[in-house]
Design a protein around this motif. Sequence first.
Motif: not given
Lengths: 287, 287
Positions: B71-81, B216-225
Amino acid sequence: MKVTLKTVLTLATLFFISVCGADDSSWRKLSLNNTVLLTLPHGQVVIELAPQFSPKNAAQFSKLTQQGFYDGTKFYRVIDGFVAQAGPKDGSKKDKSVPLLAMESEWQTDSKWTYTPVQQHDLFAPQTGFKQGFALAYQAGENDSLGTAWLTHCPGTIAMARNNAADSASSHFYFVIGQAPRYLDRIMTIFGRVVYGMQHIQAIQRTAVIDGDDAVKPRHFTKIVSMQLMSDVAKAEQIHLEVENTESTAFAERLVQRRTRDSAFFYKKPPPVLDVCQIPIRSRLIK
Amino acid sequence: MKVTLKTVLTLATLFFISVCGADDSSWRKLSLNNTVLLTLPHGQVVIELAPQFSPKNAAQFSKLTQQGFYDGTKFYRVIDGFVAQAGPKDGSKKDKSVPLLAMESEWQTDSKWTYTPVQQHDLFAPQTGFKQGFALAYQAGENDSLGTAWLTHCPGTIAMARNNAADSASSHFYFVIGQAPRYLDRIMTIFGRVVYGMQHIQAIQRTAVIDGDDAVKPRHFTKIVSMQLMSDVAKAEQIHLEVENTESTAFAERLVQRRTRDSAFFYKKPPPVLDVCQIPIRSRLIK
């Protein structure tokens, strides 16, 4: 064993380069007349057209784009892991106003034709490779001088939708958004590919839901804000791109590296094979 | 020719069914103890775990999930495709608190082991198929009694991330979001797959950008609710699902149809082959 394999592959690559003709520039600048800016409510996407492979389909798409034909149309058939399809309302006056297109899904090659080979004995074709940034497949003719080549349905390709008849495409198109549906190769006309903003294509509202889930209301379907030829876009808003030159020595070397997986991360080496749809062709922005 | 091929394939399927044991229920209900509800800011995703193939990795993921670890951790490595990877801050106390896991990327099979075959001579493996809804590959042993099988990196699979050492995974994980990176098969532990809401995984904010684009700024990374075992979710909020039973006669028939492509849309038939990662295993919601 590892060294031997690597040596073989390097030699094979050098052979391919000498056979196919290498190009020293690692990057290729995209022409503004041959790229399309698709503006979605949530982001911008750039498509490179492929008139060298599908001249009439690319030309019709380009012409419709310049007429503003796609502005305001919707992605009405979006199936996760498969395709995002858009176009005017089926059977509408606008829909019927567009001339039908003949299929341009494969072409004959002669002895002078060249490409950058990637893989033999691919599941769907005897050979795969690249030409001018596009993934393709190739089947040699009986005496190797007359063969057949076709673009492959990799993620990010854009192709014309159609009815059951081969030559029934007009303006509806789809992007591939999942595992390559290679069974559509040779029976659909691919006429371009996404070179920028693929994540926005992936974020298009799905219209298909699973059994038991609420249907998606058409008013929630993703709308095309505008589709413009990049050369028609106001100068300050244009997106200038270069893509990897798939005919370059640098790219051939990258293929070798990708096949051999020399990094320490690969504590056990995968089979030395490459899926042509799993090789990203890099893009970069230029000023 | 078409009829002959179809007949052969139908017979082959019936043979497989008799060899491998068919199951008459076309759908399989997922256990609430074995499914995970991942809540993202933009939607809900359900994962089916695979403890039958990766018991220790699935158990650790399940335990961490129950502790609210993600909970609250982030998707910090997201590479399209490619992949969407999440986990706690690298090297943090939280990160280091989790025990390392041994690799569970393949297993030995004996003469009693069965699966639903899909394709021989796949590019990456001698055989592919399904077992209990999961795509896999199989390599027979020398006398066919002792073989090796492994889960394949199809879109929607979830696997443990790791450092260079084989047994260095702990809590970081990734979803495959593009063309199957099959070169990761056998060297990463796959422990589940997305059975609902894959479009929300596809809409996760990419963290990698192309050269020349704004970072992309880390604050925009998708967070796990939140990440919860479905059995821990309040009853009214639980998502109950069934998935296609890949051991059923109905599924075997669907494979035959998918291979032969009898619809009039296929005015020219594609090669009668199937990519195991291009066969959607359907889910449906139940009350």
